[in-house]
Design an enzyme around this catalytic site. Structure first.
Site, PDB file in Angstrom:
ATOM      1  N   LYS A   1      -2.640 -12.933   6.311  1.00 19.68           N
ATOM      2  CA  LYS A   1      -1.770 -12.459   5.226  1.00 19.68           C
ATOM      3  C   LYS A   1      -2.547 -11.429   4.424  1.00 19.68           C
ATOM      4  O   LYS A   1      -3.674 -11.699   4.007  1.00 19.68           O
ATOM      5  CB  LYS A   1      -1.392 -13.629   4.319  1.00 19.68           C
TER       6      LYS A   1
ATOM      7  N   HIS B   1       2.157 -21.692  -0.641  1.00 22.25           N
ATOM      8  CA  HIS B   1       1.499 -20.656  -1.431  1.00 22.25           C
ATOM      9  C   HIS B   1       0.152 -21.176  -1.921  1.00 22.25           C
ATOM     10  O   HIS B   1      -0.068 -22.381  -2.000  1.00 22.25           O
ATOM     11  CB  HIS B   1       2.401 -20.342  -2.637  1.00 22.25           C
TER      12      HIS B   1
HETATM   13  O1  LIG Z   1      -4.801 -14.432  -6.633  1.00 29.18           O
HETATM   14  C1  LIG Z   1      -4.077 -13.444  -6.411  1.00 29.18           C
HETATM   15  O2  LIG Z   1      -4.425 -12.289  -6.634  1.00 29.18           O
HETATM   16  C2  LIG Z   1      -2.739 -13.703  -5.783  1.00 29.18           C
HETATM   17  O3  LIG Z   1      -1.937 -12.578  -5.882  1.00 29.18           O
HETATM   18  C3  LIG Z   1      -2.077 -14.888  -6.403  1.00 29.18           C
HETATM   19  O4  LIG Z   1      -2.221 -14.828  -7.762  1.00 29.18           O
HETATM   20  C4  LIG Z   1      -0.653 -15.052  -6.010  1.00 29.18           C
HETATM   21  O5  LIG Z   1      -0.044 -16.000  -6.830  1.00 29.18           O
HETATM   22  C5  LIG Z   1      -0.442 -15.537  -4.632  1.00 29.18           C
HETATM   23  O6  LIG Z   1      -1.509 -15.577  -3.863  1.00 29.18           O
HETATM   24  C6  LIG Z   1       0.775 -15.041  -3.935  1.00 29.18           C
HETATM   25  O7  LIG Z   1       0.935 -15.332  -2.773  1.00 29.18           O
HETATM   26  O8  LIG Z   1       1.618 -14.387  -4.544  1.00 29.18           O
HETATM   27 MG   LIG Z   2       2.989 -14.482  -2.714  1.00 27.16          MG
END
Ligand SMILES: O=C([O-])[C@@H](O)[C@@H](O)[C@H](O)[C@@H](O)C(=O)[O-]
Ligand SMILES: [Mg+2]
Length: 434
Positions: free
Chosen positions: A200, A329
């Site tokens: 991903k 998630h």
């Molecule tokens: O940690 C991050 O930068 C992610 O963007 C996270 O905050 C998201 O909540 C997450 O991983 C997502 O799948 O949207």
């Molecule tokens: Mg996401």
């Protein structure tokens, strides 16, 4: 073992700051340290259960009164956690129903804030209950249907290091990843270190054409591997459809291309690639509109904000009913949450997509042993409870860091603030960004 008192005699809350690499997303960049809350429930019978959840102030201020109300209740009273939570007052200033309020994880309703706290306690109670009964958590959820849970490699655009003077730890060893070649190199490291076979990419960082090129490069480097791209709602419907048209052939799904259910429904109607979300469906209340409009084909559950492991199973049942897939998630988390995710994922029969996990990015943990990914999978343990053990020295060290953060600059995750350290004019971009 059973026969001993399951009544909770003590609850310990330990906020910690955990090292986090400079990972980029559409809001900004990760700060050098990120807050988590470690929860321990101790029974009169002498068993301790552990849980973990988000650690920012908005969660801590709810966890404290909740913990006080828990003493005297049994760890087996899992339904009672939700009634207890109903009595915890949420500061109205924290509540916002806008889908991009928190930036990356959807709405911030009072109920979701409460559930994000309840979940950590539910996991701690399940851990204690399992230890007291001699049963693994998955058995308390009805039993595992698989012996290992598959996770995907979570690729990020990434700077080589945090700004000088902001960290005391050595270089994280991952290097920078700011273009397609860097992303492919990072993916190779993930496969070498952990054996992941699906990938991903966190997008919404660079203009869509650059992210399309990165996905194409991944498809070339890992032919046939399931790929996903997640710009956290940074694109317009038009841009989302363009990206879906260009790389839909190599994507397993496109995650939150546009912000909110109506926009997702428009994209879904015009794209042939399935859409996944951890932004527009993050509460049960959001399900009817999203499913009726066929806006999402995969819901990415996060047990932290859905209210725990049993609520995650309820979500899976609702999704199954409507022919919508479910997966998981992840946000920055430690080994306690990875264990919790693995136990619940092991019990969901129709889990068809590898779950997300930030865990490989976390060089620190509060456990005596780090959890290992083998061939991209975490083995489902049959050890009673979660099957993890707290390392008190490590916990104390990460808590000391939280205490030392006198200016409270890091106790609240703020990716835009971290970006401003190097780019003082940065503000989190309004959606759609492209
Ligand atoms: O940690 C991050 O930068 C992610 O963007 C996270 O905050 C998201 O909540 C997450 O991983 C997502 O799948 O949207
Ligand atoms: Mg996401």
């Amino acid at each position: 073992m059973y026969g001993q008192s399951l009544v909770i005699s003590e609850v310990r809350l330990t906020p910690v700051l955990v090292a986090d690499p400079p990972l980029l997303n559409t809001q900004g960049v990760h700060q050098p340290y990120t807050p988590r809350l470690i929860i321990e429930v101790v029974t009169e019978g002498g068993v301790t259960g552990v849980g973990e959840t988000y650690g920012d102030g908005k969660y801590l201020e709810l966890a404290r009164p909740f913990a006080a109300g828990l003493v005297g209740r049994a760890v087996s009273d899992l339904n009672g956690l939700f009634t207890l939570a109903d009595d915890v007052a949420v500061n109205a200033a924290r509540v916002d129903a806008a889908v991009d309020v928190g930036g990356l994880r959807g709405v911030q309703t009072a109920d979701k804030l409460r559930l994000s706290v309840v979940s950590g306690f539910e996991v701690a109670c399940l851990d204690a209950l399992g230890k007291a009964l001699g049963l693994p958590v998955h058995a308390l959820l009805g039993g595992k249907v698989r012996d290992a849970v598959e996770y995907s490699a979570y690729l990020f655009y990434k700077r080589a290091e945090h700004p000088a003077g902001t960290v005391s730890e050595p270089d994280d060893g991952w290097g920078a990843a700011l273009d397609p070649a860097g992303i492919v190199a990072q993916a190779r490291l993930f496969t070498e270190r952990h054996g992941f076979t699906s990938f991903k990419l966190k997008g919404g960082v660079f203009p869509p054409d650059e992210e399309i090129a990165a996905v194409r490069a991944l498809a070339e480097a890992f032919p046939g591997a399931p790929l996903r791209l997640d710009p956290n709602g940074a694109w317009s419907v038009e841009t989302s459809l363009k990206v879906a048209g260009e790389i839909g052939d190599v994507l397993e799904y496109l995650e939150d291309p546009a912000l909110g259910t109506p926009a997702m429904a428009e994209v879904a109607a015009g794209a042939s690639v399935p859409l996944a979300t951890n932004m527009c469906v993050t509460t049960f209340e959001e399900i009817p509109e999203a499913f009726a409009g066929d806006a999402v084909q995969v819901v990415l559950s996060d047990h932290h904000y859905w209210g725990g492991l049993r609520r995650t199973r309820e979500l899976a049942a609702v999704c199954r009913t409507f022919g919508v897939a479910v997966s998981m998630h992840s946000n920055t988390h430690l080994g306690i949450s990875l264990a919790a995710m693995t136990h619940v994922a092991a019990t969901v029969p129709d889990l068809r997509h590898a779950c997300d996990s930030h865990y490989p990015w976390q060089s620190e943990d509060v456990l005596t042993e780090r959890t290992r990914f083998v061939d991209g999978r975490v083995a489902v343990t049959d050890t009673p409870g979660l099957g993890v053990e707290l390392d008190r020295d490590k916990l104390a060290a990460l808590h000391a860091r939280w205490l030392d953060d006198g200016f409270r600059a890091l106790r609240e995750r703020d990716d835009a603030a971290a970006m401003r350290v190097t780019d003082p004019r940065w503000v989190a971009p309004a959606a759609p960004r492209w």
